[in-house]
Design an enzyme around this catalytic site. Structure first.
Site, short mmCIF file in Angstrom:
data_model
loop_
_atom_site.label_atom_id
_atom_site.label_comp_id
_atom_site.label_asym_id
_atom_site.label_seq_id
_atom_site.Cartn_x
_atom_site.Cartn_y
_atom_site.Cartn_z
N LYS A 22 -59.38 -30.62 27.20
CA LYS A 22 -58.45 -31.68 26.77
C LYS A 22 -57.26 -31.09 26.04
CE LYS A 22 -59.31 -34.06 22.84
NZ LYS A 22 -58.19 -34.11 21.88
N ASN A 23 -57.53 -30.17 25.13
CA ASN A 23 -56.44 -29.66 24.29
C ASN A 23 -55.52 -28.69 25.03
OD1 ASN A 23 -57.31 -31.24 22.25
ND2 ASN A 23 -58.15 -29.59 20.99
N ARG A 91 -52.04 -38.24 18.26
CA ARG A 91 -51.06 -37.38 17.61
C ARG A 91 -50.39 -36.41 18.56
NH1 ARG A 91 -50.30 -35.36 12.72
NH2 ARG A 91 -50.14 -33.33 13.66
N CYS A 115 -54.07 -39.60 9.77
CA CYS A 115 -55.16 -39.97 10.65
C CYS A 115 -56.43 -39.78 9.87
CB CYS A 115 -55.15 -39.13 11.92
SG CYS A 115 -55.65 -37.45 11.61
N ARG A 120 -51.97 -34.49 8.06
CA ARG A 120 -51.47 -33.86 9.28
C ARG A 120 -49.97 -34.05 9.53
NH1 ARG A 120 -55.83 -34.77 14.01
NH2 ARG A 120 -55.03 -32.84 14.81
N ASP A 304 -62.89 -28.03 15.34
CA ASP A 304 -63.38 -29.05 16.27
C ASP A 304 -64.87 -28.90 16.60
OD1 ASP A 304 -60.90 -30.20 16.34
OD2 ASP A 304 -60.35 -29.45 18.32
N ILE A 326 -59.28 -25.93 7.70
CA ILE A 326 -58.11 -26.36 8.48
C ILE A 326 -57.64 -27.76 8.07
CG2 ILE A 326 -57.18 -26.72 10.82
CD1 ILE A 326 -58.02 -23.83 10.36
N ARG A 396 -62.27 -40.49 23.99
CA ARG A 396 -61.01 -39.75 23.91
C ARG A 396 -61.19 -38.30 24.34
NH1 ARG A 396 -57.88 -39.87 18.51
NH2 ARG A 396 -56.69 -38.53 19.88
C1 UD1 Z 1 -54.88 -29.08 17.45
C2 UD1 Z 1 -55.97 -29.73 18.27
C3 UD1 Z 1 -57.06 -30.28 17.36
C4 UD1 Z 1 -57.57 -29.18 16.44
C5 UD1 Z 1 -56.43 -28.50 15.71
C6 UD1 Z 1 -56.88 -27.29 14.89
C7 UD1 Z 1 -54.78 -30.50 20.21
C8 UD1 Z 1 -54.27 -31.66 20.99
N1 UD1 Z 1 -55.38 -30.78 19.07
O1 UD1 Z 1 -54.31 -30.10 16.63
O2 UD1 Z 1 -58.11 -30.79 18.18
O3 UD1 Z 1 -58.47 -29.75 15.48
O4 UD1 Z 1 -55.45 -28.03 16.66
O5 UD1 Z 1 -57.50 -26.35 15.71
O6 UD1 Z 1 -54.70 -29.37 20.63
N2 UD1 Z 1 -49.97 -28.73 9.79
C9 UD1 Z 1 -48.94 -28.89 8.90
N3 UD1 Z 1 -47.67 -29.05 9.40
C10 UD1 Z 1 -47.40 -29.04 10.74
C11 UD1 Z 1 -48.46 -28.87 11.65
C12 UD1 Z 1 -49.74 -28.72 11.13
O7 UD1 Z 1 -49.14 -28.91 7.69
O8 UD1 Z 1 -46.24 -29.18 11.12
C13 UD1 Z 1 -51.37 -28.60 9.28
C14 UD1 Z 1 -52.21 -29.80 9.68
O9 UD1 Z 1 -52.07 -30.88 8.77
C15 UD1 Z 1 -53.59 -29.22 9.65
C16 UD1 Z 1 -53.37 -27.77 10.12
O10 UD1 Z 1 -51.99 -27.51 9.90
O11 UD1 Z 1 -54.11 -29.22 8.35
C17 UD1 Z 1 -53.74 -27.52 11.56
O12 UD1 Z 1 -52.95 -28.29 12.39
P1 UD1 Z 1 -52.54 -27.85 13.87
O13 UD1 Z 1 -53.03 -26.48 14.15
O14 UD1 Z 1 -51.10 -28.15 14.06
O15 UD1 Z 1 -53.40 -28.88 14.71
P2 UD1 Z 1 -52.93 -29.85 15.88
O16 UD1 Z 1 -52.01 -29.15 16.80
O17 UD1 Z 1 -52.51 -31.15 15.30
#
Ligand code: UD1
Length: 417
Positions: A22-23, A91, A115, A120, A304, A326, A396
């Site tokens: 999915k990701n 998201r 969320c 996030r 995850d 994370i 999902r």
């Molecule tokens: C992706 C995955 C999700 C997984 C996560 C971490 C997808 C669709 N989703 O989510 O399933 O749990 O990676 O492996 O691939 N952060 C910030 N600022 C930003 C972006 C992120 O502070 O601009 C923080 C987030 O709040 C969180 C951490 O960084 O605490 C990790 O986020 P990120 O790696 O961006 O996860 P996603 O891409 O949202």
């Protein structure tokens, strides 16, 4: 709302087919915005999140043609707005921001907001795009982004290896003017899959698999065909299902290569994982024992998989410390597991799981995808009946979860409600 009813205590035995990730599928679909030509994705899982991304792309004017596990995307962008009603559901919708900006120079994307698993923010996505010349303004819950001419290549140092920011910036950089260097880029296998597809579309990207990606922007990308890699989180989840029931399951199509820390920790806990030509055989012949795990960016233990692993540790001998680094609020499954008889105490970002000989079934519910599936795992091992409510979270990210488990001997049914 549908429910899943489980009678626990049956060791699983049989084959489970692992679907496409999915990701990986979600950013790959967003990459369909980078070209007017046809992008053909294979091994696409059938999930609610995929339907949500398809609806978003259709809203942008892209023709989305599903054909079994193949998805064909193509066409001109006619609308650059990603509305709140779609983004609030998922998201990952924010992944259209980079491609829209790079292709047509503007985008209006609803802010995803908080969320269940934390605040996030998307600040890293926005800062990176600003460094590439985008002007970004937040207004009335929307990100308004625009660029005069093309985005420009830049050296962007991510303070945290965000998966989504890496993907958004990678796609934007593929069509930018000049060279972009992404430093401290995320290294998740799904990013490698996106790079492979972008390269097939004509992008010039070096450093795949490392934390430093160098992208030479090109003026145009073309169509391509790409097969999505197997879902390592689905793999890890069913490995936990085999282990928690003391069963033996072949995960067909799964790959060891991307399991990394999950395989290491499961083996430490007493789970056998054997590589076969077309599958991974996962079994537990002896007792389970507590083994610590800490979530980290890839190649570390994935956040995850944290909830599912905690369910497993709930029935292991001894204790395990499970630490979440994370997300700041990803222990919502703990009170529900405790209602099933688990002994878990949370101290800040760590949870101490003291194994119990047996869980007991209960009505439970969860507020996110991985938390929900951890309750299904607990239900498979529990004495008596467990009813997992709010199944839409499961849909999902898990295709036909009840059918895959029932085919291996689990007593599990979905009740439509
Ligand atoms: C992706 C995955 C999700 C997984 C996560 C971490 C997808 C669709 N989703 O989510 O399933 O749990 O990676 O492996 O691939 N952060 C910030 N600022 C930003 C972006 C992120 O502070 O601009 C923080 C987030 O709040 C969180 C951490 O960084 O605490 C990790 O986020 P990120 O790696 O961006 O996860 P996603 O891409 O949202």
């Amino acid at each position: 709302m549908d429910r899943i009813r489980i009678k626990g205590g049956r060791p699983l035995s049989g084959d489970i087919a692992i679907g496409g990730a999915k990701n990986a599928a979600l950013p790959l679909m967003a990459a369909g915005l980078l070209t007017e030509e046809r992008l053909e994705l294979h091994n696409v899982p059938r999930l609610a999140d995929i339907d949500t991304m398809a609806a978003l792309l259709a809203q942008h004017g892209i023709a989305v043609e599903p054909d079994g596990r193949v998805l064909r995307l193509g066409g001109a962008i006619t609308n650059t707005e990603a509305p709140y009603d779609i983004v609030r559901k998922m998201r990952a919708s924010v992944l259209v921001l980079g491609p829209l900006l790079a292709r047509v120079g503007e985008a209006r994307v609803s802010l995803p907001g908080g969320c269940a698993i934390g605040t996030r923010p998307v600040d890293l996505h926005l800062k990176g795009l600003e460094q590439m010349g985008a002007e970004i303004r937040l207004d009335a819950g929307y990100i308004h982004a625009a660029v005069r001419g093309r985005l420009r290549g830049a050296t962007i140092v991510l303070p945290f290896a965000s998966v989504g920011a890496t993907e958004n910036l990678l796609m934007a950089a593929a069509l930018a003017d000049g060279q972009t260097v992404l430093v401290n880029a995320a290294r998740e296998p799904e990013i490698g899959d996106l790079v492979a597809c972008l390269v097939a579309m004509g992008a010039r990207i070096a450093g795949t698999g490392t934390d430093r990606l160098v992208i030479e922007g090109v003026a145009q990308l073309t169509g391509a065909r790409h097969a999505i890699l197997p879902d390592r989180i689905e793999t890890g989840t069913y490995a936990c299902a085999a282990a928690i029931t003391g069963g033996s399951v072949r995960l067909v199509g799964a790959q060891m290569e991307h399991l990394g820390a999950v395989a290491r920790v499961l083996r430490e806990a007493g789970v056998e994982i054997e590589e076969q030509p077309d599958a991974l055989l996962v079994r537990r012949l002896n007792g389970l024992h507590g083994a610590d795990a800490m979530t980290e960016p890839y190649p570390g233990f994935p956040t995850d998989m944290q909830a599912q692993y905690m369910a497993l540790m709930a029935v292991a001998e001894g204790a395990a410390m499970v630490t979440e680094t994370i997300f700041e609020n990803r222990f919502m499954h703990v009170p529900e597991l405790n209602r099933m008889g688990a002994r878990i105490n949370v101290h800040g970002a760590s949870a101490i799981v003291r194994g119990v000989p047996m869980l007991s079934g209960a009505p439970v519910m969860a507020t996110d995808l991985r938390a929900s599936v951890s309750l299904v795992l607990a239900g498979l091992a529990a004495r008596g009946e467990t009813v997992v409510n709010r199944v839409y979270h499961l849909d999902r990210g898990y295709e036909a979860v009840e059918r895959k488990l029932a085919a291996c001997g689990a007593e599990i049914v979905r009740e439509e409600g």
